[in-house]
Design a protein around this motif. Structure first.
Motif, short mmCIF file in Angstrom:
data_model
loop_
_atom_site.label_atom_id
_atom_site.label_comp_id
_atom_site.label_asym_id
_atom_site.label_seq_id
_atom_site.Cartn_x
_atom_site.Cartn_y
_atom_site.Cartn_z
N ASN A 1 -15.40 9.69 23.94
CA ASN A 1 -13.86 8.94 23.31
C ASN A 1 -14.32 7.24 22.40
N LEU A 2 -14.30 6.67 21.42
CA LEU A 2 -14.39 5.42 21.18
C LEU A 2 -13.52 5.27 20.19
N LEU A 3 -13.75 3.73 19.92
CA LEU A 3 -12.29 2.84 19.43
C LEU A 3 -13.18 2.73 18.02
N PHE A 4 -12.45 2.48 17.08
CA PHE A 4 -12.93 2.97 15.73
C PHE A 4 -12.01 1.77 15.59
N VAL A 5 -12.58 0.34 14.51
CA VAL A 5 -11.67 -0.30 14.22
C VAL A 5 -11.82 -0.65 12.57
N ILE A 6 -11.20 -0.34 12.18
CA ILE A 6 -10.85 -0.64 10.69
C ILE A 6 -10.56 -1.98 9.94
N SER A 7 -11.40 -3.02 9.53
CA SER A 7 -10.86 -4.50 8.89
C SER A 7 -11.44 -4.52 7.25
N GLY A 8 -10.38 -5.02 6.34
CA GLY A 8 -11.25 -5.22 5.19
C GLY A 8 -10.39 -5.95 4.23
N PRO A 9 -10.26 -6.54 3.16
CA PRO A 9 -9.18 -7.37 2.68
C PRO A 9 -7.99 -6.39 2.15
N SER A 10 -7.08 -7.26 2.10
CA SER A 10 -5.54 -6.31 1.99
C SER A 10 -5.60 -5.75 0.59
N GLY A 11 -5.77 -4.33 0.33
CA GLY A 11 -6.18 -3.48 -1.00
C GLY A 11 -7.53 -3.18 -1.70
N VAL A 12 -7.96 -3.20 -0.57
CA VAL A 12 -9.88 -2.85 -0.64
C VAL A 12 -9.53 -0.96 0.28
N LYS B 1 -8.57 -7.05 -6.89
CA LYS B 1 -7.22 -7.10 -7.80
C LYS B 1 -6.70 -6.60 -8.44
N ASN B 2 -7.84 -5.18 -9.04
CA ASN B 2 -6.40 -4.34 -9.92
C ASN B 2 -5.81 -3.11 -8.97
N ARG B 3 -6.53 -2.90 -8.25
CA ARG B 3 -6.08 -2.06 -6.83
C ARG B 3 -4.33 -2.85 -5.81
N LEU B 4 -4.77 -4.35 -5.43
CA LEU B 4 -3.54 -4.47 -5.69
C LEU B 4 -2.18 -4.49 -6.67
N ILE B 5 -2.67 -4.92 -7.51
CA ILE B 5 -1.48 -4.53 -8.93
C ILE B 5 -1.65 -2.83 -9.09
N GLY B 6 -2.34 -2.01 -9.28
CA GLY B 6 -2.44 -1.17 -8.89
C GLY B 6 -1.48 0.12 -8.14
#
Ligand code: ADP
Ligand code: 5GP
Length: 184
Positions: free
Chosen positions: A3-14, A127-132
């Motif tokens: 069993n593993l721990l997966f960490v997902i990160s990335g800019p807001s709205g990605v 940006k479009n995703r955040l606006i959307g």
């Protein structure tokens, strides 16, 4: 398989939340629900998207050592409950959807954690995703866009970088990474 721990990160709205939801639809992978002091957005539910708690409560939980990691951004605290992660890892994989600083803290505590950075095809699309998504004001969106460079610069510390252009392709790639790591 371990069993593993997966960490997902990335800019807001990605698209982290969207991806994390899909990859934890399986019975063998659980999404950790973070605590936050920010207010719920329209449609967000306590205990489902986050545990929404007060700043006093958050600070008291820090004192009691109840977080695996926590960080403060955009004026609010966010943290991963330690007990959930520890208990769940006994029988399942765990996915954390957390920011870059938190992810690096997790890697220190659990070196076997697998860090996955999700990046946008372009900043315009982000940006479009955040606006959307329609959940933040233009000021809040600008604040989040300003942080993008800082977050992307941290991708060198990540085990994998996945571009979320086509959602299905990104999900497939991440599921592939998870299987590869579990069977290694
Ligand atoms: P995050 O959790 O990273 O802040 P979300 O998962 O909330 O991002 O996604 C932001 C917006 O972008 C949502 O409206 C979501 O439906 C949309 N989205 C996610 N992935 C894609 C994609 N590959 N293509 C187009 N839109 C996407
Ligand atoms: P949002 O307010 O858009 O839900 O989240 C803002 C940022 O906080 C995102 O980058 C998200 O990944 C991060 N985040 C959410 N939960 C946690 C957590 O428990 N710990 C840390 N360090 N960051 C988190």
């Amino acid at each position: 398989m371990k069993n593993l721990l997966f960490v997902i990160s990335g800019p807001s709205g990605v698209g982290k939340g969207t991806i994390a939801k899909i990859i934890t639809e399986s019975d063998t992978v659980k999404l950790s629900i973070s605590c936050t002091t920010r207010l719920p957005r329209n449609g967000e539910e306590d205990g489902l998207h986050y545990f929404f708690i007060t700043k006093d409560e958050f600070l008291s939980r820090i004192d009691k050592g109840e977080f695996l990691e926590y960080s403060e951004h955009f004026g609010n605290y966010y943290g991963t409950p330690l007990s959930f992660v520890k208990e769940t890892l006994k029988t399942k994989d765990v996915v954390l959807e957390i920011d870059v600083n938190g992810a690096l803290e997790v890697k220190k505590a659990y070196p076997e954690a697998v860090l996955i950075m999700v990046v946008p095809p372009t900043i315009e699309e982000l940006k479009n995703r955040l606006i959307g998504r329609g959940t933040e004001s233009i000021e809040k969106i600008e604040e989040r866009i300003k942080r993008v460079e800082y977050e992307l610069e941290k991708k060198k510390y990540y085990d994998y970088t996945v571009i979320n252009d086509n959602l299905q392709d990104a999900v497939k790639e991440i599921k592939g990474v998870m299987l590869k790591e579990k069977t290694r």
